[in-house]
Design an enzyme around this catalytic site. Sequence first.
Site, short mmCIF file in Angstrom:
data_model
loop_
_atom_site.label_atom_id
_atom_site.label_comp_id
_atom_site.label_asym_id
_atom_site.label_seq_id
_atom_site.Cartn_x
_atom_site.Cartn_y
_atom_site.Cartn_z
N ASP A 118 31.98 -67.45 7.14
CA ASP A 118 33.01 -66.93 6.03
C ASP A 118 32.12 -65.79 5.54
O ASP A 118 31.02 -65.55 5.65
CB ASP A 118 33.47 -68.03 5.03
CG ASP A 118 34.85 -67.55 4.47
OD1 ASP A 118 35.19 -66.27 4.46
OD2 ASP A 118 35.41 -68.43 3.48
C1 NOJ Z 1 37.32 -65.57 2.34
C2 NOJ Z 1 38.08 -66.63 2.56
O1 NOJ Z 1 37.52 -68.03 2.18
C3 NOJ Z 1 38.44 -67.03 4.10
O2 NOJ Z 1 39.33 -68.12 4.00
C4 NOJ Z 1 39.10 -65.62 4.63
O3 NOJ Z 1 39.55 -65.76 6.14
C5 NOJ Z 1 37.81 -64.67 4.53
N1 NOJ Z 1 37.47 -64.40 3.27
C6 NOJ Z 1 38.42 -63.30 5.20
O4 NOJ Z 1 39.38 -62.85 4.51
#
Ligand code: NOJ
Length: 764
Positions: free
Chosen positions: A296
């Site tokens: 992530d």
């Molecule tokens: C952080 C989030 O936790 C995740 O779910 C998301 O897909 C990513 N950012 C990309 O935006």
Amino acid sequence: MRNIRHNRQRRLPHFLLSSLLCSILCSLSAHAKPSDKVIEAKVNALLNKMTLAEKIGQMNQVNYALTEDQALAAIKSGQAGAILNPTGVGEDTDLKKINALQRLALEHSPSKIPLLFARDVIHGFKTIFPIPLGLAATFNPLLVEQGARIAAQEARAAGVHITFAPMLDIARDARWGRIAESFGEDPYLVSQMGIAMIHGFQTNDLSAVDSLGATAKHFFGYGATEGGRDYNSTNIPPGQLRNVYLPPFKAAVENGVVSVMTSFNENDGIPATANRYALQEILRKQWGFRGFVVSDWNATGELIVHGYVQNRKQAAERAINAGIDMEMFTGSFLENLPTLISEGKVSLQTVNDRVRNILRIKYKMGLFDHPFFDEQTAREAFLKPDSLTSARQTAEQSVVMLKNDRQTLPLKSINTLAIIGPLADKPHEQIGTWSWDGDETAVITPLAAFRQEKTLTVLYQPGLEYSRDKSTDAFAKTIEAVKQADAAVVFLGEEAILSGEAHSLANLNLVGAQSELLAAVKKTGKPVVLVVMAGRPLTIERDLPNADAVLYSFHPGTMGGPALRDLILGKANPSGKLPVTFVRQVGQIPLYYNHNNTGRPAPAEEQLDTLDTIPVGATQTSLGNTSYYLDAGRDPLFPFGYGLSYSNFAYGELQLSSNQIHLQDTLTAKVKVTNSSNIDGTEVVQLYLRDPVSSRVRPVKELKAFKRVPLKAGETQTVSFTLTSKDLAFYNGDDHFTAEPGEFQIWVGGDSQHGPQANFRLVP
Ligand code: NOJ
């Protein structure tokens, strides 16, 4: 349980059928699907030609929206394998730009490997469907699949290859803002919805030009974040992990999800992004995952902040060795892998394996064959009439009726209707969290929908400007409007910004002066319908007396207005069911239906003591010594699976095909369900199971199957479910999945608390 299979066996809607057919035929005519062997050969051939720098580049996912210049430089030099947010953040997509980026990679980067464009397409792209919690409330995997198909077609038309959905976190805490993005608290429901979404996004031909790669996230345990505070620690023991938190991910892998995203949290001291056991042992070895694992956003960098590693170099080492294939945003791989490899801390084989996982998906998705999209025709894919119809139908089924005193709903014989509340006419709030690309100009709000009704005089007064507004200045004119009307529909809840990532709340009451507004409307004596649009279950117990009827709609998306209007006027009948337990007070959290039993469960039938009834000077042991709150009791406000209809459904006796089965047998459970009203409706028939005595304490009930059953007024249908011993099984050791012989209890009903029960035995 074969439920998804048999849900999927039901007749597909014409729209879905033709789009599936097209994706199959179109892709067939364009190219034949290469076999896994052919793909592996291509991957290896390409890998052999690549320099180490290019391999490391493939593992780098660059954020385009915030760092355009850096992204361009990285693409040109082969230092970017994927681009995140190619469509920009919150702005109208410049489609030409995306093709231009791809051209840059294909014409200027050393090995000319196509870029993978990734974007959060969570509950729609341009056509926005209800937030995932609302999708789960439909208990309708077919509609969820259809919505994902539409999102895929719109997003692929705009050049997006892969989405970061479905989110498969089990969410048992409404304080957590990301409960909005979840399918709720139940592993079975979350799994079924996740599978449906993956099928909708990817179809069964990844190489089709409208197939959108799906990402199962966040692996693992993110939803169990302490206190509902986002990004927080989790403490999930192995049994809970296997039985509650991992099943939706396992189901996603079994259904071909192309990517898995690791989560931000650390569990019991080990950050998920560096959890080798989870990534190597469980995901790869036990489940056989062949896609790629993406960390992530900056989760590798945050290993430093967690206190798990000292610096970015160590972060890169731990993350890649644990099993991260692609790093989102941080760039620590790019920076440090050359040194880590030369120092022997990361092997070349590890790098090759990681890059292979990425290239495999690029080949499978056909990116080498069709790297570009037609930017001229892209917009034709957006907001098609069929897509809006589907969004409307989904919104309609996502609404849960929680209360309907004296059959207030549907509203009949109404000439003048007061539309009240800060959320009656707010396109931005209606589409909810994670709808960056959603077209707000296409949203039909409830106010706009009611105004389309020619026979109705609509008096609109928001009363409050926005949900957090505390000013009561507009109350007087609002009440005047209600007095002139035959009934009032009051739209309260949460603005979109109050739920979603990093938007946790400690207080779940209606914010601002919304409760006061509702109370003032109620005082007029007119029939009051409360519609709550929110990203989470709010604590609305104190508001219930001020509404004759309550519809809970979550954030319903582009077509929420017409859906709600049709339900309120009786052109549609509510059929949504709660995918999460609704608590009475925040202090009850976590409260979920599928909990283990204590040694001292509070009795259902006895009146429990409350703060007001405890005698002054009572002795310590006088209160019964059971598990409940003195000030909130034992029960939730509304249980999991709950939801009313304008119809009444009566359940007959539960009949089992046998009162004893062997491990290899199947068991059929049948129940007669009657629509005893004079209104056609749909009941979500739910099957729950309990293993009352086992080697590990098991939940008091677990959902194992459900069916949406349309029933005409007066109609009776026999609803049947078939169980196998797999449905009785659980992990009683780390990866030991087994059904333990003995007695089982089974219930079939309209929610998790009611319905006829029967027992049977499993014998070896
Ligand atoms: C952080 C989030 O936790 C995740 O779910 C998301 O897909 C990513 N950012 C990309 O935006």
